[in-house]
Design an enzyme around this catalytic site. Structure first.
Site, PDB file in Angstrom:
ATOM      1  N   LYS A   1      29.389 -15.215 -42.418  1.00  0.00           N
ATOM      2  CA  LYS A   1      29.644 -16.196 -43.474  1.00  0.00           C
ATOM      3  C   LYS A   1      29.311 -15.545 -44.805  1.00  0.00           C
ATOM      4  O   LYS A   1      28.328 -15.903 -45.472  1.00  0.00           O
ATOM      5  CB  LYS A   1      28.763 -17.439 -43.252  1.00  0.00           C
TER       6      LYS A   1
ATOM      7  N   ASP B   1      33.027 -19.879 -39.268  1.00  0.00           N
ATOM      8  CA  ASP B   1      33.524 -21.239 -38.996  1.00  0.00           C
ATOM      9  C   ASP B   1      35.010 -21.207 -38.657  1.00  0.00           C
ATOM     10  O   ASP B   1      35.457 -21.823 -37.681  1.00  0.00           O
ATOM     11  CB  ASP B   1      33.227 -22.186 -40.180  1.00  0.00           C
TER      12      ASP B   1
ATOM     13  N   ASP C   1      28.985 -20.077 -26.335  1.00  0.00           N
ATOM     14  CA  ASP C   1      29.085 -21.328 -25.568  1.00  0.00           C
ATOM     15  C   ASP C   1      30.504 -21.886 -25.655  1.00  0.00           C
ATOM     16  O   ASP C   1      31.048 -22.398 -24.675  1.00  0.00           O
ATOM     17  CB  ASP C   1      28.087 -22.380 -26.095  1.00  0.00           C
TER      18      ASP C   1
HETATM   19  C1  IPM Z   1      21.397 -18.138 -24.801  1.00  0.00           C
HETATM   20  C2  IPM Z   1      20.420 -19.281 -24.856  1.00  0.00           C
HETATM   21  C3  IPM Z   1      19.143 -18.810 -25.521  1.00  0.00           C
HETATM   22  C4  IPM Z   1      19.478 -18.420 -26.948  1.00  0.00           C
HETATM   23  C5  IPM Z   1      17.977 -19.811 -25.466  1.00  0.00           C
HETATM   24  C6  IPM Z   1      17.626 -20.196 -24.038  1.00  0.00           C
HETATM   25  C7  IPM Z   1      16.765 -19.302 -26.191  1.00  0.00           C
HETATM   26  O1  IPM Z   1      20.996 -20.366 -25.498  1.00  0.00           O
HETATM   27  O2  IPM Z   1      21.062 -17.087 -24.250  1.00  0.00           O
HETATM   28  O3  IPM Z   1      22.516 -18.300 -25.296  1.00  0.00           O
HETATM   29  O4  IPM Z   1      19.497 -19.284 -27.857  1.00  0.00           O
HETATM   30  O5  IPM Z   1      19.713 -17.248 -27.185  1.00  0.00           O
HETATM   31 MG    MG Z   2      23.045 -20.146 -25.976  1.00  0.00          MG
END
Ligand code: IPM
Ligand code: MG
Length: 372
Positions: free
Chosen positions: A193, A226, A254
């Site tokens: 960003k 973003d 994710d």
């Molecule tokens: C990941 C998880 C971890 C992070 C957590 C569990 C600390 O979300 O490995 O993606 O934020 O890195």
């Molecule tokens: Mg994570």
């Protein structure tokens, strides 16, 4: 038969259940005479806090330093929501990453043909998807100081997290990105960003310089993080390797995981720098998913992300690329047979438990390994 030292850290929640399937796989590799893994097992996260009042002990850290690779399950759960911040379950994982110097977190998002309909995106958007989120893992806002909450004395508090990156940290992660891309579709997308953050300005500048100096043969593009998130759900196949900082990488990975149908599918490798003497890197392998306390102990968890993480260990730590390919094929074959854990359940598929899925995958491994 080659022999390697593994430290297994199953952790909390579904961690032990999915780790059991890695042990099943290790048993097969040993029995088949492919490789012998000497394993040690220890506590990390909430279960370690319950036993020792810390998220990871010094002894376990020493074992992690000595191992050829650490295989990590998951940590955390609601019962530890109130423990002091320094010893919360996640602190164990963060310490492993930091102390072992695991700056490069490779998170591939691959859509298995049988699962293209499990994604929340249309089949044509994800079918055949094969991208990597390369996340910087030991810097940025995760570790920057100061990191405090101060009482301002007027009924107000002030919380501070610090996003900090030095040139060398950006250079080394950029290099890993370009190297990965060279062995794939030769394209790197860097996300930051720079329109808001100084770390983004430096990130952009350093990635450009490394590219100009060492990797002009690789296609490089930049996106604001973003917009990159938006593009990732709009048309993910435009990407090959996405390189980004610790926090953006956490979020984007994710999102990328969900493109594949479930968080239960995404493995990851966290690698340190190349040791000039041993020619190896310190390494930790873990699924991207968390401890999923809501389904823990029910035998419902999807072991694929954990097994595929071990597959990455075979590929990146143990020079067992052929076995890693075979594991990927075994996972695809189990899915093609219609086996589904609850998270990827679709109509007409057979719902199976963690152990059934693990057993089926190892069974396919055995079948694929058998001489024709
Ligand atoms: C990941 C998880 C971890 C992070 C957590 C569990 C600390 O979300 O490995 O993606 O934020 O890195
Ligand atoms: Mg994570």
């Amino acid at each position: 038969m080659p022999s390697y030292k593994l430290l297994l850290l199953p952790g909390d929640g579904i961690g032990p259940e999915v780790m059991a399937e890695v042990k099943r796989l290790l048993g097969f590799l040993r029995k088949a005479g492919i490789a012998d893994f000497e394993t040690d097992e220890d506590l990390v996260g909430g279960c370690c806090y319950d036993a020792h009042k810390v998220a990871i002990t010094e002894e376990t850290m020493a074992k992690a330093h000595a191992a050829d690779a650490v295989i990590f399950g998951a940590v955390g759960g609601p019962q530890w929501d109130k423990v002091p911040f320094d010893v919360r379950p996640e602190a164990g994982l963060l310490r492993l990453r930091k102390d072992l110097g695991l700056f490069a977190n490779i998170r591939p998002a691959i859509v298995y043909p049988a699962l293209a309909d499990a994604s929340s995106l249309k089949r044509e958007a994800v079918e055949g998807l094969d991208i990597i989120i390369l996340r910087e893992l030991t810097g940025g806002v995760y570790f920057g100081e100061p990191k405090t909450i101060t009482d301002l004395g007027n009924g107000q508090k002030r919380a501070i997290d610090t996003q900090v990156y030095d040139t060398y940290e950006i250079e080394r992660i950029a290099r890993v990105g370009f190297e990965l891309a060279r062995r794939r579709r030769n394209k790197v997308t860097s996300m930051e960003k720079r329109n808001v953050m100084k770390t983004g300005v430096l990130w952009h500048e350093v990635v450009e310089e490394v590219h100009e100096r060492e990797y002009r043969d690789v296609q490089l593009e930049h996106m604001l993080a973003d917009a990159g998130g938006m593009q990732l759900v709009r048309w993910p196949k435009q990407f090959d390797v996405i390189v980004t900082d610790n926090l953006f990488g956490d979020m984007l990975s994710d999102v990328a995981a969900m493109l594949t149908g479930s968080l239960g599918m995404l493995p990851s490798a966290s690698l340190g720098k190349l040791d000039a003497k041993t020619k190896r890197r310190k390494a930790l392998y873990e699924p991207v998913h968390g401890s999923a306390p809501d389904i823990a102990g029910k035998g419902m968890a999807n072991p694929i992300a954990m097994l595929a993480s071990f597959g990455m260990a075979m590929r990146y730590s143990f020079d067992m690329g052929k076995e890693a390919d075979r594991l990927d094929a075994a996972i695809a074959a189990a899915l093609a047979k219609g086996l589904r854990t609850a998270d990827i359940k679709s109509e007409g598929a057979t719902a199976v438990s963690t152990a059934e899925m693990g057993g089926a995958i190892v069974g396919e491994m055995e079948r694929l390994a058998a001489p024709a």
